[in-house]
Enzyme design. Structure first.
Site, PDB file in Angstrom:
ATOM      1  N   LEU A 267       0.843  -1.201   0.000  1.00 19.89           N
ATOM      2  CA  LEU A 267       0.000   0.000   0.000  1.00 19.89           C
ATOM      3  C   LEU A 267       0.879   1.251   0.000  1.00 19.89           C
ATOM      4  CD1 LEU A 267      -2.597  -0.964   2.777  1.00 19.89           C
ATOM      5  CD2 LEU A 267      -2.927  -1.068   0.297  1.00 19.89           C
ATOM      6  N   LYS A 277       2.088  -3.853  11.804  1.00 14.16           N
ATOM      7  CA  LYS A 277       1.004  -3.489  12.721  1.00 14.16           C
ATOM      8  C   LYS A 277      -0.344  -3.884  12.111  1.00 14.16           C
ATOM      9  CE  LYS A 277       3.065  -0.115  15.662  1.00 14.16           C
ATOM     10  NZ  LYS A 277       4.326   0.384  15.092  1.00 14.16           N
ATOM     11  N   GLY A 393     -16.017  20.022  16.593  1.00 12.14           N
ATOM     12  CA  GLY A 393     -15.167  20.311  17.754  1.00 12.14           C
ATOM     13  C   GLY A 393     -15.488  21.669  18.350  1.00 12.14           C
ATOM     14  N   ASP A 394     -15.890  22.601  17.507  1.00 10.04           N
ATOM     15  CA  ASP A 394     -16.249  23.938  17.981  1.00 10.04           C
ATOM     16  C   ASP A 394     -17.232  24.546  16.993  1.00 10.04           C
ATOM     17  OD1 ASP A 394     -14.741  24.510  15.781  1.00 10.04           O
ATOM     18  OD2 ASP A 394     -13.169  25.607  16.822  1.00 10.04           O
ATOM     19  N   ASP A 396     -17.629  27.597  14.461  1.00 11.61           N
ATOM     20  CA  ASP A 396     -16.889  28.651  13.757  1.00 11.61           C
ATOM     21  C   ASP A 396     -17.889  29.502  12.992  1.00 11.61           C
ATOM     22  OD1 ASP A 396     -14.122  27.449  14.178  1.00 11.61           O
ATOM     23  OD2 ASP A 396     -15.076  25.820  13.071  1.00 11.61           O
TER      24      ASP A 396
HETATM   25  N1  DCT Z   1      -7.974  25.701   9.323  1.00 12.13           N
HETATM   26  C1  DCT Z   1      -6.874  25.570   8.497  1.00 12.13           C
HETATM   27  N2  DCT Z   1      -5.705  25.082   8.972  1.00 12.13           N
HETATM   28  C2  DCT Z   1      -5.622  24.717  10.245  1.00 12.13           C
HETATM   29  C3  DCT Z   1      -6.715  24.830  11.107  1.00 12.13           C
HETATM   30  C4  DCT Z   1      -7.890  25.325  10.613  1.00 12.13           C
HETATM   31  O1  DCT Z   1      -6.963  25.877   7.310  1.00 12.13           O
HETATM   32  N3  DCT Z   1      -4.477  24.229  10.681  1.00 12.13           N
HETATM   33  C5  DCT Z   1      -9.239  26.195   8.773  1.00 12.13           C
HETATM   34  C6  DCT Z   1      -9.998  25.051   8.135  1.00 12.13           C
HETATM   35  C7  DCT Z   1     -11.131  24.796   9.034  1.00 12.13           C
HETATM   36  C8  DCT Z   1     -11.322  26.085   9.785  1.00 12.13           C
HETATM   37  O2  DCT Z   1     -10.062  26.723   9.785  1.00 12.13           O
HETATM   38  C9  DCT Z   1     -11.860  25.864  11.181  1.00 12.13           C
HETATM   39  O3  DCT Z   1     -10.870  25.210  11.930  1.00 12.13           O
HETATM   40  P1  DCT Z   1     -11.196  24.232  13.125  1.00 12.13           P
HETATM   41  O4  DCT Z   1     -12.399  24.676  13.868  1.00 12.13           O
HETATM   42  O5  DCT Z   1      -9.934  24.060  13.885  1.00 12.13           O
HETATM   43  O6  DCT Z   1     -11.427  22.861  12.380  1.00 12.13           O
HETATM   44  P2  DCT Z   1     -12.758  22.180  11.852  1.00 12.13           P
HETATM   45  O7  DCT Z   1     -12.426  21.714  10.491  1.00 12.13           O
HETATM   46  O8  DCT Z   1     -13.938  23.064  12.014  1.00 12.13           O
HETATM   47  O9  DCT Z   1     -12.882  20.903  12.770  1.00 12.13           O
HETATM   48  P3  DCT Z   1     -13.552  20.783  14.236  1.00 12.13           P
HETATM   49  O10 DCT Z   1     -14.838  20.037  14.048  1.00 12.13           O
HETATM   50  O11 DCT Z   1     -12.568  19.979  15.020  1.00 12.13           O
HETATM   51  O12 DCT Z   1     -13.733  22.157  14.778  1.00 12.13           O
HETATM   52 MG    MG Z   2     -14.385  23.963  13.876  1.00 12.73          MG
END
Ligand code: DCT
Ligand code: MG
Length: 543
Positions: A267, A277, A393-394, A396
């Site tokens: 793969l 593993k 996770g949050d 936005d």
């Molecule tokens: N983002 C990015 N690069 C990163 C982190 C975030 O380009 N290293 C962008 C893409 C998603 C957006 O910001 C929101 O980020 P998060 O809330 O951290 O991620 P998510 O995709 O919404 O996932 P989660 O459900 O965990 O919040």
């Molecule tokens: Mg998010």
């Protein structure tokens, strides 16, 4: 160890091929129909070994996966398919004839073989029986973005800033380590590796990341994902990356049950250790390393502390070094910022995933409150929610208004935050970052009702003119964003959360010498168009 293992594998492969009618030969002649090279052998090494300047037309050159798949699927699968290509194979013309009725042959790198009679009736019982042909996308199905995604998944993280553009500086001022986005950015990758796509390919075709329940490798995937999360939380970028590639391959290979070392090692992205593993998981239904990792108290404590809002890896390590072992220890003894203190108090709330429906409810409360401030300001829930995730996770949220600039929107944000505190929807502010290009507010919100958890909520104001680029960026996911930036960079452009630019002049170390000329910022679809890739809806941006 490795060479011995290789010889044993090769021997097994030869014996298996012979069982199905192949003939082994020790000298190259015009009766050879297939050359099967060991996994690591490159095309030019084959030429060297055979003392040829080119492989004669009509002879298929493949990796060891090809005979395995022929047996598995009970037919001679197309050796030209890129799953079976040997790294460095120049063009398709080398393997123009599909050789559908030709016999199996040939290992190289040790002793060769020649076929005699065609195994015209390869009848084997696949395990488990495939319902369809393996999903083996052809080169023509791949677009430039697919290749950029592969590259982002498989190249070494070297220079994070290269493809993050100005957004990389947009984390909170008050707590530089605090943002989960910044933490994720720490695992970003770069562009420039000399890469042979054939040796790194991934089936990254517009999939949703969801695991097909009928995938025969679902248990393996589940355990590998757990292990990957551990490596990710320990910031082990190398292992995280190889696990990510292997998982992605297993997810896209819906019909092939990977149960042997040989299958696993063939793969893309799977090396000796990971292959072992996979075999361990298949044969024991568990992974000892994962169990140890779950038990390793140091790993666990570091992970626990790193999970606190506002605590970066450096700080988490300091807490471990100071001998703290619990959140209580830190709360009592360490000097903490206010956001960190809240991060500890609300630790379990912030760790929980938020069901999609609840994210929507939070989003609706925000948009209703906004209407009482300025009817023309819009709010959009971004991130994983926009990608269709079943939990997030949050939360936005982008705030924007046609024709409005940052100043105007900043005032709206201030009023909005005040209003939402008044109605006890917002519970705390954690960080605020005000830049010329926008303002970010981090905090926590909660729905009405007894015992409702606090949720992490982020607001970001985006000028109306930049909404397309901001939509693209804040939809993600992070790998997808990196690959779009990489693609732009390869085409001499620059993409960030504010727009797509051309004529960017870069210095020796790829540092930007000018901003370039704006090509597009308002229309998300147009950005895809200018980059020359088909529009990909949010739910297909999971890598
Ligand atoms: N983002 C990015 N690069 C990163 C982190 C975030 O380009 N290293 C962008 C893409 C998603 C957006 O910001 C929101 O980020 P998060 O809330 O951290 O991620 P998510 O995709 O919404 O996932 P989660 O459900 O965990 O919040
Ligand atoms: Mg998010």
């Amino acid at each position: 160890m490795k060479p011995c293992l290789k010889r044993a594998e090769r021997k097994m492969r030869i014996e298996k091929a012979q069982e199905y009618g192949a003939t082994v030969v020790f000298t190259f002649s015009n009766t050879v129909t297939h050359i099967i090279a060991d996994k690591d052998i490159k095309y030019n090494e084959i030429l060297e070994f055979l003392q040829l300047t080119e492989i004669p037309e009509g002879i298929a050159v493949t990796n060891p996966r090809w005979p395995g798949d022929c047996i598995r699927y009970g037919k001679l699968v197309d050796p030209k398919d890129f799953w079976y290509q040997v790294p460095g194979c120049p063009t398709e013309s080398q393997q123009r004839n599909p050789l559908q009725d030709a016999p199996i042959s040939e290992p190289i790198g040790g002793h060769s073989s020649l076929p005699s009679s065609p195994p015209s009736s390869l009848q084997v019982q696949p395990r488990p029986p495939p319902k369809q042909q393996p999903e083996t996308p052809t080169n023509s199905q791949k677009d430039a973005l697919d290749e950029a995604i592969e590259e982002c998944l498989t190249t070494t993280p070297i220079n994070i800033e290269d493809f993050l553009g100005s957004s990389s500086s947009s984390d909170t001022e008050s707590s530089p380590e605090s943002s989960p986005k910044r933490r994720k950015k720490a695992s970003s990758s770069s562009s420039n590796s000399a890469r042979d796509w054939q040796s790194h390919f991934q089936c990254m075709h517009k999939h949703t990341g969801a695991l097909n329940p009928e995938n025969p490798n679902s248990r393996t995937i589940q355990i590998l994902e757990e292990m990957m999360q551990i490596y990710d939380s320990l910031k082990d970028q190398w292992r995280t990356r190889s696990y990510r590639i292997a998982i992605s391959t297993l997810k896209s290979s819906n019909t092939t049950y990977i149960s042997t070392y040989e299958q696993a090692i063939s793969l893309p992205g799977v090396g000796d250790r990971l292959a072992k593993k996979i075999v361990e998981i298949v044969s024991t239904d568990r992974l000892q390393r994962l169990e140890y990792a779950k038990l390793d108290p140091k790993d666990q404590i570091l992970k626990l502390f790193h999970g606190i809002y506002g605590v970066g890896l450096v700080q988490a390590r300091k807490f471990v070094a100071a001998g703290y072992t619990t959140l209580e220890d830190i709360k009592k003894n360490a000097t903490l910022t206010e956001p960190q203190r809240i991060g500890i108090e609300r630790y379990s709330d912030f760790k929980q995933r938020i069901p999609r429906e609840e994210v929507k409810q939070h989003g609706d409360i925000v948009s209703t409150a906004l209407k009482t401030i300025d009817e023309k300001v819009q709010s959009h829930v971004m991130g994983s929610y926009r990608r269709g995730a079943k939990d997030c996770g949050d939360i936005d949220i982008i705030l924007t208004k046609e024709g409005a600039g940052v100043e105007e929107l900043h005032e709206v944000l201030e009023k909005l935050v005040e209003k939402l505190f008044d109605r006890k929807f917002l519970m705390c502010g954690l960080a605020i970052a005000r830049h010329d290009d926008g303002t970010k507010w981090h905090g926590a919100s909660r729905l009405e009702g007894e015992g409702k958890p606090w949720r992490r909520i982020d607001f970001l104001v985006v000028p109306g003119e930049e909404i397309g680029a901001a939509f693209l960026y804040f939809t993600g996911n992070d790998v997808f964003n990196r690959s779009m930036r990489l693609l732009a960079s390869k085409k001499g452009m620059r993409l960030n959360q504010k727009g797509l630019y051309k004529d960017v002049v870069r210095g020796k170390n790829r540092e930007k010498l000018n901003e370039g000329t704006l090509l597009e910022s308002k229309d998300e679809k147009k950005i895809f168009e200018i980059l020359g890739v088909p529009y990909r809806p949010p739910e297909h941006r999971i890598c």
